[in-house]
Design a protein around this motif. Structure first.
Motif, PDB file in Angstrom:
ATOM      1  N   ALA A  94     -11.131  30.289 -36.733  1.00  0.00           N
ATOM      2  CA  ALA A  94     -10.919  28.956 -37.302  1.00  0.00           C
ATOM      3  C   ALA A  94      -9.663  28.317 -36.718  1.00  0.00           C
ATOM      4  N   ALA A  95      -8.616  29.122 -36.504  1.00  0.00           N
ATOM      5  CA  ALA A  95      -7.394  28.604 -35.894  1.00  0.00           C
ATOM      6  C   ALA A  95      -7.672  28.097 -34.480  1.00  0.00           C
ATOM      7  N   ALA A  96      -8.509  28.841 -33.740  1.00  0.00           N
ATOM      8  CA  ALA A  96      -8.873  28.403 -32.385  1.00  0.00           C
ATOM      9  C   ALA A  96      -9.677  27.113 -32.435  1.00  0.00           C
ATOM     10  N   LEU A  97     -10.624  27.032 -33.383  1.00  0.00           N
ATOM     11  CA  LEU A  97     -11.439  25.818 -33.512  1.00  0.00           C
ATOM     12  C   LEU A  97     -10.578  24.614 -33.898  1.00  0.00           C
ATOM     13  N   LYS A  98      -9.625  24.818 -34.808  1.00  0.00           N
ATOM     14  CA  LYS A  98      -8.746  23.715 -35.216  1.00  0.00           C
ATOM     15  C   LYS A  98      -7.954  23.189 -34.027  1.00  0.00           C
ATOM     16  N   LYS A  99      -7.489  24.092 -33.156  1.00  0.00           N
ATOM     17  CA  LYS A  99      -6.754  23.658 -31.969  1.00  0.00           C
ATOM     18  C   LYS A  99      -7.626  22.815 -31.038  1.00  0.00           C
ATOM     19  N   MET A 100      -8.942  23.040 -31.131  1.00  0.00           N
ATOM     20  CA  MET A 100      -9.886  22.289 -30.305  1.00  0.00           C
ATOM     21  C   MET A 100     -10.337  21.007 -30.991  1.00  0.00           C
ATOM     22  N   GLY A 101      -9.854  20.769 -32.212  1.00  0.00           N
ATOM     23  CA  GLY A 101     -10.200  19.545 -32.929  1.00  0.00           C
ATOM     24  C   GLY A 101     -11.391  19.657 -33.852  1.00  0.00           C
TER      25      GLY A 101
END
Length: 330
Positions: free
Chosen positions: A276-283
């Motif tokens: 989820a942290a990776a997805l958030k960084k991707m917007g």
């Protein structure tokens, strides 16, 4: 060449990846699969030669892990016996997709292995983590299925040994359409946790894939599907957006298809929190709690314009050649 491939069957993603890889692996030699765990609901079209109950995940009713059920179903003595009995010395290559029994077997039998898959990417400190790291979560990622070599898969190339996701051929070859429905895959949620919220959004058609559904049927604005890979692929290819957990395979395929995503990571599931942290960084929008206002969260998500990040698909033959070259260099 004889290849041993261990699959951690705590979910469908590991199995889906193995089925995608199998035709390519056969070009390198004969493949025997070891299935560890019993959470998967996909029909398994693989030559599974060895099985173990291993360590399986159990969920609470609405989106969390049930640690008591997980703990009480672990059989350490049986797991040790299973690890001791695996005939790993009969194989030229041991590929481990995050299975603790295979990792233990390699240690006991002094056999080399490579951890290959999404979890292997967390061997790098550069792979995204949530703002608040979990000490226990980090210990599990590091010590659950250790290996002398790692080849990771993730949304982006965070480190030199991390490669793009393996996207199913059917997804790569598809011509995506927007038929306006929302595809839902949230295996940690039972039906009555979300049904009211979906019914409130009567203007939206939901394709909801559930483990306890046996036959496709429609009630109101919800079409209920069994967990079936072909039906899920078609729904995903033609959806407007997807509501899913914090896993890896489904978000990766949705990103590849340039679909809107709403991610709801399983509570207290550290790997999903990392994803989820990776997805958030991707917007990509992420929701950590689902309550009475979930219908409004869905409405806001659909009405908000968000850029869909573009990701690459894995070149499977090149990746496997890299895997075998790396393996044989040791």
């Amino acid at each position: 060449m004889k290849i041993f491939y261990a699959i951690q069957a705590t979910g469908n993603g590991h199995i889906s990846r193995a089925m995608q890889l199998y035709p390519y692996l056969q070009k390198f030699g004969t493949v025997d699969f070891f299935m560890s765990g019993n959470n998967a609901s996909l029909k398994i079209d693989l030559p599974v030669k060895y099985k173990s109950d291993g360590c399986s995940l159990h969920y609470s009713k609405c989106g969390g892990l049930n640690y008591w059920n997980i703990a009480k179903n672990i059989r350490p003595i049986q797991m040790f016996k299973d690890a001791s009995s695996l005939p790993l010395k009969n194989y030229d290559v041991v590929i481990n997709d995050f299975d603790s029994i295979t990792s233990l077997a390699c240690k006991l039998q002094k056999v080399h292995s490579v951890q290959f898959g999404h979890q292997a990417s967390f061997a790098s400190k550069l792979t995204p983590r949530p703002e608040k790291k979990s000490l226990m979560g980090e210990i599990i990622l590091k010590h659950y299925a250790p290996s002398p070599q790692y080849i990771g898969l993730h949304f982006e190339k965070y480190d030199s040994f991390i490669l793009p996701p393996i996207i199913k051929d059917e997804i790569i070859q598809a011509e995506p359409k927007d038929l306006k429905h929302i595809t839902v895959y949230l295996p940690s949620f039972q039906k009555d946790c979300l049904e009211k919220a979906f019914n409130k959004r009567s203007e939206i058609n939901f394709h909801w894939f559930l483990n306890d559904v046996k036959l496709k049927h429609t009630i109101g604005n919800i079409t209920y599907y069994p967990v079936n890979q072909k039906q899920f692929n078609q729904s995903l290819i033609n959806c407007h957006g997807v509501i899913t957990g914090g896993g890896f395979e489904t978000p990766a395929e949705a990103l590849y298809l340039r679909k809107k995503i709403l991610s709801i990571p399983i509570r207290n599931h550290y790997e999903q929190e990392c994803n989820a942290a990776a997805l958030k960084k991707m917007g990509v929008p992420v929701v950590y709690e689902v309550g009475d206002n979930f219908d409004l969260i869905i409405e806001n998500w659909l009405n908000k314009d968000t850029l869909t990040p573009n990701i690459l698909a894995n070149t499977v033959p090149d990746t496997l050649q890299f895997l075998f070259d790396t393996y044989n260099s040791n």
